[in-house]
Design a protein around this motif. Structure first.
Motif, mmCIF file in Angstrom:
data_model
loop_
_atom_site.group_PDB
_atom_site.id
_atom_site.type_symbol
_atom_site.label_atom_id
_atom_site.label_comp_id
_atom_site.label_asym_id
_atom_site.label_seq_id
_atom_site.Cartn_x
_atom_site.Cartn_y
_atom_site.Cartn_z
ATOM 1 N N ALA A 451 -18.751 20.441 11.721
ATOM 2 C CA ALA A 451 -18.003 19.601 10.774
ATOM 3 C C ALA A 451 -16.861 18.911 11.518
ATOM 4 C CB ALA A 451 -17.461 20.454 9.636
ATOM 5 N N LEU A 452 -16.811 17.574 11.434
ATOM 6 C CA LEU A 452 -15.863 16.809 12.232
ATOM 7 C C LEU A 452 -14.502 16.624 11.581
ATOM 8 C CD1 LEU A 452 -17.997 13.871 13.711
ATOM 9 C CD2 LEU A 452 -17.459 16.073 14.736
ATOM 10 N N ASN A 453 -14.408 16.777 10.256
ATOM 11 C CA ASN A 453 -13.193 16.369 9.555
ATOM 12 C C ASN A 453 -12.345 17.522 9.053
ATOM 13 O OD1 ASN A 453 -13.347 13.513 9.774
ATOM 14 N ND2 ASN A 453 -15.009 13.520 8.287
ATOM 15 N N GLY A 454 -12.592 18.726 9.551
ATOM 16 C CA GLY A 454 -11.741 19.850 9.170
ATOM 17 C C GLY A 454 -11.897 20.296 7.741
ATOM 18 N N GLY A 455 -12.973 19.889 7.085
ATOM 19 C CA GLY A 455 -13.197 20.220 5.683
ATOM 20 C C GLY A 455 -13.567 18.974 4.901
ATOM 21 N N THR A 456 -14.248 19.162 3.790
ATOM 22 C CA THR A 456 -14.718 18.032 2.999
ATOM 23 C C THR A 456 -13.569 17.120 2.562
ATOM 24 O OG1 THR A 456 -15.941 17.363 1.014
ATOM 25 C CG2 THR A 456 -14.641 19.379 0.860
ATOM 26 N N ALA A 457 -13.876 15.815 2.481
ATOM 27 C CA ALA A 457 -12.916 14.827 1.980
ATOM 28 C C ALA A 457 -13.120 14.544 0.502
ATOM 29 C CB ALA A 457 -13.032 13.531 2.782
#
Length: 530
Positions: A451-457
């Motif tokens: 996962a690239l964004n550190g958690g869902t947006a």
């Protein structure tokens, strides 16, 4: 041997950690950055996987970096950073045989003219969107990148627009991307561009607030392009390292922090897996994921039970599969005008994006994935020998499907999608390197399961809900400990705001207003996380 001591210990030398280190060192603090990997940078690194070809291993194009006030304040160009841009920004063929795909060009007049050629009203529609962006971009970006609640930027926006227009803007930005696209444009071409740009986050195009991401990325493309650092993404990290070092911060690699020491409710130091202890006189800034910080690195009795329960169900963004290619010539696109584009969206039109996202949300590995492709030599000629191309493409696996077999299968589907749009692509490849979710996590623990964004947006884990309900800021229930990673508000992308917000919180707590501020924060955490 006596314990080492610093004013602040920063855990992790990703870009957020390096931003925080620079700011704290600028304030005169003694700052030590401890990084687990052999080199700094986190997900901002590049390498020569094929001799003569530079590959960005993770992030690559940086519109949010050049737009971010947090990064601008560091003046990285004074520390060797140089930017380069492709002749055209982003294109999105709507099918494999589309020989006239919509493209965003650096000149808004050219973009508007190209869109008007397809649908007469969309030239004026494009200009209206650009004019709206120019009016709101400064307070909007300040608000998006600030801790929650972003009171001052939103007041500035309200004063600039007036109440009625501010309400209309808020209504526009919370809309699903497919609804927003229909409201802003008449034809299919600009709608496709906006929807494709919305897919840079993991919010479905028919879900609320996905339009905000689509509008942001589309207007950043038109406003300043999507630049790349000359010489590879690692040059951005190199500039950040030089900037932090010039302020006096020390950076040490191969130092895996495993525990944070807490005494009397306050973070007082860290311990590494190798047995090293460093005391922190003023603050610990953690550029690590929220679940790792609160569930693994802190003593159990230092974390409110409600917060720990929330983070046991933390929502990750879908795993990434990335394929890197070295080509002996340019990509042989069916559409000649894609040869000048830095980023190409492939594999789905508007309806196809909805179907693709539905696959990801229902644990189906897509057979025909939507993917992002970067022509980095087109954007920066230093990336490979003249007449060749260094290319990457990435897409997503469904959540909870991150095994290597699925990744390899998806990578082959990516090859096929590119071949359909560029016949002869496979024959031009001289080297190919797949990065599976397990490879990404091994290179950077913050890329949990790829996962690239550190958690869902998605909305349920943003703003005051990031990383858990009642937070939304860098402060944590442990005094002197600050979350400075993409798991904190405002979330993913290379903007440095998470590190900046953590540094500002630490500096504020050390001032004369620190004591009452801490009392209020503890009361809020007690109410919302227990």
């Amino acid at each position: 041997m006596a314990d080492e001591t610093a004013d602040a210990v920063v855990i992790g030398a990703g870009h957020h950690g390096l931003v925080a280190a620079s700011m704290l060192a600028d304030a005169g603090w003694d700052v030590l950055v401890l990084e687990a990997q052999p080199e700094p940078g986190g997900a901002v690194r590049s390498a020569e996987l094929t001799p003569g070809y530079i590959t960005d291993l993770f992030s690559s194009f940086y519109p949010m970096t050049v737009a971010s006030p947090a990064m601008a304040a560091l003046r990285l160009e004074d520390h060797g950073l140089r930017w380069s841009r492709a002749p055209a920004v982003v294109g999105h063929p709507r099918c494999a045989t589309d020989d006239d795909p919509p493209i965003i060009y650096p000149d808004p007049a050219r973009t508007a003219t190209e869109l008007a050629r397809r649908e007469p009203g969309d030239g004026d529609n494009w200009w209206r969107a650009v004019e709206l962006w120019q009016q709101i971009k400064a307070p909007l970006l300040d608000g998006m990148l600030a801790p929650f609640p972003p009171v001052r930027p939103m007041l500035r926006l309200l004063l600039k627009l007036g109440t009625a227009d501010a309400v209309r803007l808020a209504r526009l930005l919370i809309q699903p991307a497919n609804t927003m696209a229909g409201r802003l444009f008449d034809g299919d071409a600009p709608r496709t561009l906006l929807l494709g740009n919305a897919m840079h986050a993991d919010v479905p195009p028919d879900a609320p607030v996905s339009g905000a991401m689509g509008f942001l990325m589309t207007m950043l493309a038109q406003d300043g392009g999507w630049p790349v650092p000359v010489g590879g993404s690692g040059q951005l990290t190199a500039a950040l390292v030089r900037r932090a070092g010039s302020a006096g911060a020390r950076i040490e690699c191969n130092q895996n922090v495993s525990r944070i020491q807490v005494r009397g409710g306050r973070a007082v130091g860290v311990s590494t897996a190798g047995g090293r202890t460093v005391r922190a006189r003023r603050a610990v800034v953690a550029d690590v994921t929220a679940p790792r910080l609160f569930c693994d690195m802190l003593p159990a009795d230092a974390v409110p039970a409600g917060l720990r329960r929330e983070l046991e169900h933390y929502g990750w963004d879908p795993p990434v599969v990335k394929v890197n290619y070295a080509l002996d010539g340019p990509v042989p696109w069916r559409s000649e005008n894609l040869r000048d584009v830095g980023t190409v969206h492939l594999g789905a039109d508007g309806d196809g994006l909805v179907r693709w996202m539905a696959d990801l949300n229902t644990r189906v590995v897509p057979e025909h994935p939507f993917l992002l492709l970067g022509q980095t030599t087109t954007a920066d000629p230093s990336r490979s020998p003249e007449g060749t191309e260094s290319v990457w493409a990435y897409t997503h696996l469904p959540r909870d499907v991150a095994d290597d077999a699925a990744a390899e299968r998806l990578a082959k589907s990516m090859d096929q999608v590119i071949e359909e749009h560029a016949p002869g692509f496979g024959a031009a490849v001289i080297d190919r390197f797949v990065q599976r979710p397990s490879d990404l996590e091994a290179s950077d623990a913050n890329l949990h399961l790829g996962a690239l964004n550190g958690g869902t947006a998605q909305l349920q884990q943003m703003l005051i809900f990031r990383p858990a309900p009642g937070m939304g800021r860098a402060e944590t229930p442990v005094e002197g400990l600050y979350l400075g990673s993409a798991s904190a508000t405002p979330g993913g992308s290379v903007h440095g705001a998470c590190g900046r917000n953590a540094a500002n919180a630490a500096l504020a707590a050390g001032g004369v207003t620190g004591w009452p501020r801490r009392r209020v924060r503890r009361a809020v955490f007690s109410l919302l996380t227990n």
